[in-house]
Design an enzyme around this catalytic site. Structure first.
Site, PDB file in Angstrom:
ATOM      1  N   LYS A 114      88.932   7.120   2.816  1.00 37.56           N
ATOM      2  CA  LYS A 114      87.730   6.311   2.579  1.00 37.56           C
ATOM      3  C   LYS A 114      88.047   4.820   2.709  1.00 37.56           C
ATOM      4  CE  LYS A 114      85.616   7.295  -1.286  1.00 37.56           C
ATOM      5  NZ  LYS A 114      85.117   7.312  -2.694  1.00 37.56           N
ATOM      6  N   LYS A 126      94.125   6.717  -7.563  1.00 39.15           N
ATOM      7  CA  LYS A 126      93.086   7.096  -8.531  1.00 39.15           C
ATOM      8  C   LYS A 126      93.765   7.345  -9.862  1.00 39.15           C
ATOM      9  CE  LYS A 126      88.613   7.947  -8.579  1.00 39.15           C
ATOM     10  NZ  LYS A 126      87.545   7.478  -7.672  1.00 39.15           N
ATOM     11  N   GLY A 165      86.149   1.207 -11.601  1.00 41.85           N
ATOM     12  CA  GLY A 165      85.443   2.248 -12.350  1.00 41.85           C
ATOM     13  C   GLY A 165      85.274   3.540 -11.568  1.00 41.85           C
ATOM     14  N   ASP A 166      84.867   4.564 -12.291  1.00 37.78           N
ATOM     15  CA  ASP A 166      84.452   5.862 -11.738  1.00 37.78           C
ATOM     16  C   ASP A 166      83.698   6.538 -12.890  1.00 37.78           C
ATOM     17  OD1 ASP A 166      84.983   7.709  -9.224  1.00 37.78           O
ATOM     18  OD2 ASP A 166      85.254   9.033 -10.933  1.00 37.78           O
ATOM     19  N   THR A 209      77.725   1.201  -4.426  1.00 35.23           N
ATOM     20  CA  THR A 209      77.863   2.602  -3.991  1.00 35.23           C
ATOM     21  C   THR A 209      76.482   3.187  -3.693  1.00 35.23           C
ATOM     22  OG1 THR A 209      79.738   2.724  -5.496  1.00 35.23           O
ATOM     23  CG2 THR A 209      78.989   4.786  -4.507  1.00 35.23           C
ATOM     24  N   SER A 378      84.419  -3.565  -3.762  1.00 40.12           N
ATOM     25  CA  SER A 378      85.640  -3.843  -4.533  1.00 40.12           C
ATOM     26  C   SER A 378      86.626  -4.628  -3.674  1.00 40.12           C
ATOM     27  CB  SER A 378      86.308  -2.535  -4.978  1.00 40.12           C
ATOM     28  OG  SER A 378      85.704  -2.027  -6.136  1.00 40.12           O
TER      29      SER A 378
HETATM   30  P1  NDP Z   1      78.853   7.658 -14.190  1.00 37.81           P
HETATM   31  O1  NDP Z   1      79.791   7.978 -15.283  1.00 37.81           O
HETATM   32  O2  NDP Z   1      78.148   6.352 -14.190  1.00 37.81           O
HETATM   33  O3  NDP Z   1      77.756   8.802 -14.059  1.00 37.81           O
HETATM   34  C1  NDP Z   1      78.123  10.120 -13.847  1.00 37.81           C
HETATM   35  C2  NDP Z   1      76.877  10.984 -13.812  1.00 37.81           C
HETATM   36  O4  NDP Z   1      77.235  12.279 -13.376  1.00 37.81           O
HETATM   37  C3  NDP Z   1      76.228  11.148 -15.158  1.00 37.81           C
HETATM   38  O5  NDP Z   1      74.859  11.369 -15.003  1.00 37.81           O
HETATM   39  C4  NDP Z   1      76.940  12.377 -15.684  1.00 37.81           C
HETATM   40  O6  NDP Z   1      76.218  13.084 -16.690  1.00 37.81           O
HETATM   41  C5  NDP Z   1      77.040  13.214 -14.439  1.00 37.81           C
HETATM   42  N1  NDP Z   1      78.203  14.101 -14.530  1.00 37.81           N
HETATM   43  C6  NDP Z   1      79.497  13.724 -14.668  1.00 37.81           C
HETATM   44  N2  NDP Z   1      80.297  14.789 -14.771  1.00 37.81           N
HETATM   45  C7  NDP Z   1      79.480  15.858 -14.698  1.00 37.81           C
HETATM   46  C8  NDP Z   1      79.716  17.243 -14.729  1.00 37.81           C
HETATM   47  N3  NDP Z   1      80.954  17.741 -14.863  1.00 37.81           N
HETATM   48  N4  NDP Z   1      78.640  18.069 -14.603  1.00 37.81           N
HETATM   49  C9  NDP Z   1      77.392  17.564 -14.465  1.00 37.81           C
HETATM   50  N5  NDP Z   1      77.111  16.254 -14.446  1.00 37.81           N
HETATM   51  C10 NDP Z   1      78.142  15.427 -14.541  1.00 37.81           C
HETATM   52  O7  NDP Z   1      79.702   7.815 -12.837  1.00 37.81           O
HETATM   53  P2  NDP Z   1      79.407   7.274 -11.372  1.00 37.81           P
HETATM   54  O8  NDP Z   1      77.959   7.216 -11.119  1.00 37.81           O
HETATM   55  O9  NDP Z   1      80.228   6.059 -11.192  1.00 37.81           O
HETATM   56  O10 NDP Z   1      80.077   8.407 -10.487  1.00 37.81           O
HETATM   57  C11 NDP Z   1      79.346   9.522  -9.962  1.00 37.81           C
HETATM   58  C12 NDP Z   1      80.088  10.100  -8.778  1.00 37.81           C
HETATM   59  O11 NDP Z   1      80.208   9.090  -7.761  1.00 37.81           O
HETATM   60  C13 NDP Z   1      81.519  10.557  -9.033  1.00 37.81           C
HETATM   61  O12 NDP Z   1      81.787  11.667  -8.203  1.00 37.81           O
HETATM   62  C14 NDP Z   1      82.355   9.380  -8.574  1.00 37.81           C
HETATM   63  O13 NDP Z   1      83.660   9.768  -8.234  1.00 37.81           O
HETATM   64  C15 NDP Z   1      81.564   8.945  -7.370  1.00 37.81           C
HETATM   65  N6  NDP Z   1      81.766   7.576  -6.916  1.00 37.81           N
HETATM   66  C16 NDP Z   1      81.614   6.510  -7.756  1.00 37.81           C
HETATM   67  C17 NDP Z   1      81.771   5.226  -7.279  1.00 37.81           C
HETATM   68  C18 NDP Z   1      81.550   4.036  -8.137  1.00 37.81           C
HETATM   69  O14 NDP Z   1      81.617   2.925  -7.610  1.00 37.81           O
HETATM   70  N7  NDP Z   1      81.257   4.173  -9.415  1.00 37.81           N
HETATM   71  C19 NDP Z   1      82.154   4.971  -5.886  1.00 37.81           C
HETATM   72  C20 NDP Z   1      82.205   6.152  -5.065  1.00 37.81           C
HETATM   73  C21 NDP Z   1      82.038   7.393  -5.584  1.00 37.81           C
HETATM   74  P3  NDP Z   1      76.690  12.936 -18.236  1.00 37.81           P
HETATM   75  O15 NDP Z   1      76.265  11.557 -18.637  1.00 37.81           O
HETATM   76  O16 NDP Z   1      75.975  14.014 -18.937  1.00 37.81           O
HETATM   77  O17 NDP Z   1      78.181  13.114 -18.243  1.00 37.81           O
HETATM   78  O1  2IT Z   2      85.454   6.810  -5.629  1.00 37.79           O
HETATM   79  C1  2IT Z   2      85.416   5.580  -5.434  1.00 37.79           C
HETATM   80  O2  2IT Z   2      85.439   5.114  -4.298  1.00 37.79           O
HETATM   81  C2  2IT Z   2      85.303   4.689  -6.592  1.00 37.79           C
HETATM   82  N1  2IT Z   2      85.203   5.184  -7.716  1.00 37.79           N
HETATM   83  C3  2IT Z   2      85.365   3.213  -6.414  1.00 37.79           C
HETATM   84  C4  2IT Z   2      86.788   2.732  -6.354  1.00 37.79           C
HETATM   85  C5  2IT Z   2      86.976   1.246  -6.330  1.00 37.79           C
HETATM   86  O3  2IT Z   2      88.155   0.853  -6.340  1.00 37.79           O
HETATM   87  O4  2IT Z   2      86.015   0.468  -6.327  1.00 37.79           O
END
Ligand code: NDP
Ligand code: 2IT
Length: 446
Positions: A114, A126, A165-166, A209, A378
């Site tokens: 990525k 990670k 974050g993640d 994102t 980022s």
């Molecule tokens: P958040 O913690 O902000 O939100 C996560 C969301 O997904 C919440 O609604 C959570 O529900 C739900 N969730 C998490 N785990 C589970 C599970 N096991 N089963 C069902 N629902 C679940 O995280 P992000 O929005 O940052 O991340 C979401 C996805 O995007 C991840 O896969 C992450 O790796 C990916 N991502 C994030 C990036 C970023 O910049 N933040 C960049 C690229 C990818 P609940 O509150 O109930 O746990």
């Molecule tokens: O999955 C991802 O690409 C992220 N959670 C963001 C990673 C980052 O360094 O901004």
């Protein structure tokens, strides 16, 4: 499955037998890269793929902390430093009770490709912890973050490894982690991204994102003469990525009818508008409540313990977590007329689900391409920190938009098949791989 792919996977499996998510992500990449290696014997001879599936370094550590009741708690912390061929390790931190080495290795492996696709100089990594932020006080979150960084600080740095974050790690956690790093090291550097805009963070990083995944979907739709306007959209998740996906969908004139969390999903046939989204943002980011509250305020329906994929739509964004959309869900989506799936989460679709999409020749983008906007901004935050300046929203947004366009172009270049179908998965894997492979060859056997 091709014989060479099978032999390669058997070897990887032997060494990582208890890591199903990692093996899943390796298989997904090997199935497109190994056939490609026949046209690229240099990469094959240099054993690039064999080297890429072995992390450069894995760090595992104890994270002890004191909860509000005065009890000692112990969690496990990790950082997987996967590949530094094209830049410092870069990738998020995940705090979730499910976190283990398999999940972090799959995420780090995906991150390498990525980050390469963004065109920015970032390697892949990670990390995270099995710490569960749910129900914890602000004070407990701070204590945990401080303890986590008290070990992690010796392994990271602005030119070494730059976490962000993640799941379970947002602006609040990045703040506490950054504060502790600064205190231990006595220096103010860009060691983390996702910082607040007043202290070294980039504008648009929170949005990046979610906006990026919609920009990417808009490019995919354009290949079929379509736009987001008037489309009915399903989104899973209600966290950072989901929220800003909704925001950008609304800007593009689409109608979003679902969001979810780990307890179930809400269906609002009227559509989630700006005011309703503002409520969700406050509910999730400030009140730290559950998505089911939405229906009490705005009506619609809450489906306990279910995922949104049975609702009729044109476009779907799985934006919660890995393996949240399976073969049966994929069949339902296709049957109901969905023709574009762009992953905001990492590996949300199972291999069987992806197979259903590609067989049906609908538009499907893997997260490593479509969710790269987050890490891309980022990377722009790192650039701004190095230059000691802050770009405007317009500047950052236009760079993000251009990066997503470039990734789309790379996917088309490497992924277009003889019948004209764009296999974005193949395109993203090969496009991301080539740059890392070239750098690894140039740097010798290290
Ligand atoms: P958040 O913690 O902000 O939100 C996560 C969301 O997904 C919440 O609604 C959570 O529900 C739900 N969730 C998490 N785990 C589970 C599970 N096991 N089963 C069902 N629902 C679940 O995280 P992000 O929005 O940052 O991340 C979401 C996805 O995007 C991840 O896969 C992450 O790796 C990916 N991502 C994030 C990036 C970023 O910049 N933040 C960049 C690229 C990818 P609940 O509150 O109930 O746990
Ligand atoms: O999955 C991802 O690409 C992220 N959670 C963001 C990673 C980052 O360094 O901004």
């Amino acid at each position: 499955m091709n014989r060479q792919v099978k032999e390669f996977l058997e070897k990887v499996e032997l060494r990582n037998s208890n890591e199903p998510e990692f093996l899943q992500s390796v298989q997904e990449v090997a199935e497109t890269i190994i056939p490609f290696l026949e046209q690229a014997p240099r990469y094959k001879k240099a054993k690039i793929l064999e080297r890429m599936v072995e992390p450069e370094r894995v760090i595992m550590f104890r994270v002890p902390w004191l909860d509000d009741a005065g009890e000692v708690q112990v969690n496990r912390g990790f950082r997987v430093q996967m590949n530094s061929a094209i830049g410092p390790y870069k990738g998020g931190l995940r705090f979730h009770p499910s976190v283990n080495l398999s999940i972090l290795k799959f995420l780090a492996f995906e991150q390498v490709l990525k980050n390469s696709l963004t065109g920015l100089p970032m390697g892949g990594g990670k990390g995270g912890s099995d710490f569960d932020p749910k129900g914890k006080s602000d004070n407990e979150i701070m204590k945990f973050c401080q303890s986590f960084m008290t070990e992690l600080y010796r392994h990271v740095g602005a030119d070494i490894d730059v976490p962000a974050g993640d799941i379970g790690v947002g602006g609040r956690e990045v703040g506490y982690l950054f504060g502790q790093y600064k205190r231990i090291k006595g220096e103010f550097t860009g060691v983390l991204t996702g910082k607040g805009p007043g202290w070294g963070g980039s504008v648009i990083r929170p949005e990046a994102t979610g906006y990026g995944v919609v920009y990417f979907a808009e490019d995919m739709l354009e290949t079929r003469g379509e736009t987001m306007k008037g489309k009915t959209v399903l989104i899973s998740g209600s966290g950072n990525v989901a929220q800003y996906t909704v925001e950008r969908c609304l800007q593009a004139g689409a109608k979003v009818v679902t969001m979810s969390d780990s307890e179930g999903f809400i269906y609002d046939p009227e559509g989630i508008d700006e005011a309703k989204l503002a409520y969700v943002m406050d509910l999730k980011n400030e009140q730290r409540g559950r998505i089911r509250e939405y229906t009490k305020k705005f009506g619609g329906e809450f489906f306990e313990g279910e995922r949104p994929w049975k609702i009729k739509c044109d476009v779907a964004f799985p934006n919660a977590t890995q393996n949240e959309l399976n073969e049966e869900d994929a069949r339902l989506l296709v049957k109901n007329g969905c023709f574009c799936v762009a992953e905001g989460a990492n590996m949300p679709c199972t291999p069987e689900a992806i197979h259903v999409f590609t067989e049906a020749k609908i538009l499907y983008a893997p997260g490593k391409a479509s969710n790269a906007g987050g890490v891309a901004v980022s990377g722009l935050e790192m650039s701004q920190n190095s230059l000691r300046i802050s770009w405007t929203r317009e500047e950052v947004n236009s760079r993000l938009w251009q990066i997503m366009k470039d990734i789309h172009r790379i996917c088309v270049k490497y992924g277009k098949e003889e019948d004209g179908y764009i296999n974005y998965e193949k395109g993203a894997n090969i496009g991301g791989f080539v740059k890392v492979a070239e750098a690894m060859i140039a740097q010798g056997i290290v």
